[in-house]
Design a protein around this motif. Sequence first.
Motif, mmCIF file in Angstrom:
data_model
loop_
_atom_site.group_PDB
_atom_site.id
_atom_site.type_symbol
_atom_site.label_atom_id
_atom_site.label_comp_id
_atom_site.label_asym_id
_atom_site.label_seq_id
_atom_site.Cartn_x
_atom_site.Cartn_y
_atom_site.Cartn_z
ATOM 1 N N ILE A 1 27.043 45.632 -3.519
ATOM 2 C CA ILE A 1 26.603 47.118 -2.009
ATOM 3 C C ILE A 1 27.940 48.352 -2.163
ATOM 4 O O ILE A 1 27.012 49.435 -2.753
ATOM 5 C CB ILE A 1 26.373 46.507 -0.856
ATOM 6 N N PHE A 2 28.966 47.895 -2.433
ATOM 7 C CA PHE A 2 29.751 48.679 -2.095
ATOM 8 C C PHE A 2 29.611 49.284 -3.420
ATOM 9 O O PHE A 2 30.091 50.978 -3.989
ATOM 10 C CB PHE A 2 31.101 47.934 -1.781
ATOM 11 N N SER A 3 30.082 48.324 -4.129
ATOM 12 C CA SER A 3 30.435 48.852 -5.576
ATOM 13 C C SER A 3 29.667 49.578 -6.082
ATOM 14 O O SER A 3 29.478 50.618 -7.064
ATOM 15 C CB SER A 3 30.383 48.486 -6.370
ATOM 16 N N THR A 4 28.458 49.415 -5.545
ATOM 17 C CA THR A 4 26.907 50.361 -6.808
ATOM 18 C C THR A 4 27.112 51.483 -6.438
ATOM 19 O O THR A 4 26.511 51.901 -6.383
ATOM 20 C CB THR A 4 25.783 49.015 -6.015
ATOM 21 N N THR B 1 40.657 41.224 1.886
ATOM 22 C CA THR B 1 41.490 41.956 0.806
ATOM 23 C C THR B 1 40.689 40.969 -0.341
ATOM 24 O O THR B 1 40.393 42.004 -1.906
ATOM 25 C CB THR B 1 42.990 41.137 0.577
ATOM 26 N N ILE B 2 39.906 40.691 -0.423
ATOM 27 C CA ILE B 2 38.991 39.845 -1.375
ATOM 28 C C ILE B 2 37.800 40.499 -1.639
ATOM 29 O O ILE B 2 37.380 41.241 -2.886
ATOM 30 C CB ILE B 2 38.446 38.664 -1.490
ATOM 31 N N LEU B 3 37.299 41.254 -0.761
ATOM 32 C CA LEU B 3 35.603 42.140 -0.296
ATOM 33 C C LEU B 3 36.817 43.291 -1.451
ATOM 34 O O LEU B 3 36.477 44.073 -2.882
ATOM 35 C CB LEU B 3 35.873 42.438 0.326
ATOM 36 N N LEU B 4 38.183 43.862 -1.359
ATOM 37 C CA LEU B 4 38.670 44.811 -1.444
ATOM 38 C C LEU B 4 38.478 44.641 -3.327
ATOM 39 O O LEU B 4 38.235 46.042 -4.115
ATOM 40 C CB LEU B 4 40.077 45.407 -1.095
ATOM 41 N N ALA B 5 39.461 43.894 -3.431
ATOM 42 C CA ALA B 5 39.518 43.507 -5.129
ATOM 43 C C ALA B 5 38.049 43.325 -5.971
ATOM 44 O O ALA B 5 38.200 43.775 -6.493
ATOM 45 C CB ALA B 5 40.361 42.092 -4.626
ATOM 46 N N HIS B 6 37.084 43.040 -4.940
ATOM 47 C CA HIS B 6 35.707 42.561 -5.785
ATOM 48 C C HIS B 6 35.468 44.350 -6.199
ATOM 49 O O HIS B 6 34.580 44.250 -7.579
ATOM 50 C CB HIS B 6 34.838 41.406 -5.333
ATOM 51 N N ILE B 7 35.055 44.787 -5.061
ATOM 52 C CA ILE B 7 34.903 46.157 -5.008
ATOM 53 C C ILE B 7 35.389 46.649 -6.551
ATOM 54 O O ILE B 7 34.806 47.463 -7.195
ATOM 55 C CB ILE B 7 35.236 46.867 -3.580
ATOM 56 N N THR B 8 37.006 46.813 -6.442
ATOM 57 C CA THR B 8 37.294 47.769 -7.724
ATOM 58 C C THR B 8 37.299 46.609 -9.211
ATOM 59 O O THR B 8 36.415 47.879 -9.365
ATOM 60 C CB THR B 8 39.361 46.590 -7.518
ATOM 61 N N VAL C 1 16.946 53.679 -11.731
ATOM 62 C CA VAL C 1 17.440 52.845 -10.973
ATOM 63 C C VAL C 1 17.494 51.202 -11.529
ATOM 64 O O VAL C 1 18.278 50.279 -11.503
ATOM 65 C CB VAL C 1 15.656 53.020 -10.271
ATOM 66 N N PRO C 2 17.300 50.949 -13.210
ATOM 67 C CA PRO C 2 17.037 50.441 -13.749
ATOM 68 C C PRO C 2 18.707 50.048 -14.337
ATOM 69 O O PRO C 2 19.123 48.920 -14.143
ATOM 70 C CB PRO C 2 16.392 50.444 -15.178
ATOM 71 N N GLY C 3 19.408 51.154 -14.287
ATOM 72 C CA GLY C 3 20.618 50.715 -14.728
ATOM 73 C C GLY C 3 21.559 50.394 -13.371
ATOM 74 O O GLY C 3 22.070 49.865 -13.420
ATOM 75 N N ILE C 4 21.058 50.954 -12.564
ATOM 76 C CA ILE C 4 21.493 50.704 -10.906
ATOM 77 C C ILE C 4 21.458 49.058 -10.691
ATOM 78 O O ILE C 4 22.581 48.414 -10.333
ATOM 79 C CB ILE C 4 21.149 51.869 -9.658
ATOM 80 N N VAL C 5 20.025 48.739 -11.412
ATOM 81 C CA VAL C 5 19.801 47.163 -10.987
ATOM 82 C C VAL C 5 20.187 46.404 -11.547
ATOM 83 O O VAL C 5 21.557 45.308 -11.355
ATOM 84 C CB VAL C 5 18.031 47.415 -10.697
ATOM 85 N N SER C 6 20.300 46.683 -13.031
ATOM 86 C CA SER C 6 21.316 45.600 -14.148
ATOM 87 C C SER C 6 22.769 46.212 -13.858
ATOM 88 O O SER C 6 23.727 44.706 -13.313
ATOM 89 C CB SER C 6 20.914 46.131 -15.253
ATOM 90 N N GLY C 7 22.993 46.952 -12.898
ATOM 91 C CA GLY C 7 24.762 47.161 -13.020
ATOM 92 C C GLY C 7 24.686 46.090 -11.431
ATOM 93 O O GLY C 7 25.938 45.661 -11.329
ATOM 94 N N ALA C 8 23.832 46.495 -10.486
ATOM 95 C CA ALA C 8 24.479 45.472 -9.105
ATOM 96 C C ALA C 8 24.359 44.035 -9.506
ATOM 97 O O ALA C 8 24.759 42.977 -8.723
ATOM 98 C CB ALA C 8 22.906 46.073 -8.422
ATOM 99 N N LEU C 9 23.312 43.587 -10.188
ATOM 100 C CA LEU C 9 23.070 42.246 -11.028
ATOM 101 C C LEU C 9 24.776 42.026 -11.451
ATOM 102 O O LEU C 9 24.781 40.313 -11.618
ATOM 103 C CB LEU C 9 21.794 42.163 -11.658
ATOM 104 N N MET C 10 24.752 42.408 -12.445
ATOM 105 C CA MET C 10 26.268 42.188 -13.226
ATOM 106 C C MET C 10 27.391 42.186 -11.838
ATOM 107 O O MET C 10 28.235 41.248 -12.217
ATOM 108 C CB MET C 10 26.357 43.675 -14.102
#
Lengths: 258, 276
Positions: A71-74, A129-136, A181-190
């Motif tokens: 959610i955050f990274s998207t 810390t894991i969450l911050l790292a994963h968002i990054t 939207v398609p780009g956002i969705v595939s980015g979020a899935l990735m």
Amino acid sequence: MKKIIERLYLILILIFMYAPIVTLIVLSFNSSKSRARWGGFTLKWYTRLFSDTAVASALFNTLSIAILATIFSTIIGTITCIAMVGLSPKLRSLIMGVTNIPMINADIVTGISLMLLFRFLHIGSGFATILLAHITFNIPFVMLSVMPRIKSMNFYVYEAALDLGATPVVAFVKTILPDLVPGIVSGALMAFTMSLDDFIITYFTKGSGFETLSTLIYNEVKRGIQPEIYALSAIIFIVVLALLLIIYRAPNTKTKEK
Amino acid sequence: MKLFKNNKTAPLLASPYIAWALIFILVPLAMVIYYGVTNASGSFTFDNIAMITEPGYLKALGRSVLLAFISTLVCFILAYPLGMILSSMKLARNTYLVTLFILPMWMNFLLRTLTWMTLLEGKGVINTVLEFMHLPPIHIINTSGAIVLGMVYNFLPFMILPIYNSLSRIDDNIINAARDLGADSLQTFLRITLPLSVPGIISGITMVFIPALTTFAISTMLGGSKILLIGNIIEQQFTQVYDWHLGSGLSIVLMIFILINMIIERLADTEGGVLG
């Protein structure tokens, strides 16, 4: 003849890829703890797995980190991509250059660098810390799949909407967002799958006493494999298979309707 | 392009990520470099980086490069024909087939590696089957061979996907034109298909070589912690020895290798472009 060889080749690679997974699934029903002997059919590893609170909490941690990081990274990634349109080319290429660093760099270096940062800032290791790292490490994947859409975007429709009296926000939501939207969705899935699958960066940023599925499995393996892990593998495989079938079915039926 | 009427809107929107990238990408990287070029008392030194010449470390680095190279090569040899077969098939069917080949990618990385521990063990599944067929057992667990096998198994989908993508994007008309102009299959392959798929090959190589070069989990699980890769050495500095300076120094060496790899690939890419 050529067809037969091609088929055979596909089948051989499929066997190489799936035979190990099938073996794990078979072993998850083996009542003998030894991997060399079939002791009869059992579901006890599954019941043990479900009553194992460590696995349950690791699964909970993994999923909640993956969902929040996605959610955050998207959101951050998409907003940044949109902002790129209005930035100077110099700043744009600088941002893209920095964004490429986590993708190109080895996970082990990314993990270590973040660990050093968190230790330096005295941020207690664990969930945050894991969450911050994963968002990054997720933001670059989101930007990578949204950016091409932004580049090929036609802004005249947006301007037309403004001329026709829409407020900038309404015009944006009605004309630009649907294209993204398609780009956002595939980015979020990735981002979600990267987050679920990550071991190395999590390993360096987790601190002690906090486990995700990956780190839990790594610890277990070092102590010796328990058959519950086979049951876990079987479940994960089936869930992944089901999800992929659903995802790949959806667009196919749509194109057929057209 | 008048998405933003006010000149300040775009920088304002970009500022959260710029701050984020600064704090979580650039500062951490600077810290690795800082630790790498200082010693415990904080004075500047190249000793940590020079430690790579210690025979044990040098051997681990050499082994990492070699095993990563072999794994990348094997992945390429397996994936390229597969990409060609898949891209030559009818479209409706091959989405499912391609999915089938990359599906293991979504299985947890450690579970994929663990699978091979189970199969290759001294009294593991493969040896049990061999014994049943009265064949001699194989002993490849805790060898470099097992590590290569683990790398190939884990990273093969990363090679298949980009190669398949670049091959399936080649316009059939170009191939047909080459055929019409009298090229045989080998010539068509060497002068059309292969050069046009170079971008896919290069991204496949990067996606396999770098994780293979820097892994420590695969070597721990399949090498039985006897065969150390450079990833293991760095990991130990941070989780067991707590020598952050040495660990960072060796990480700098690793990053130099990644940079060299990138430069070589860039060069290959432009050459491919000229050929194409």
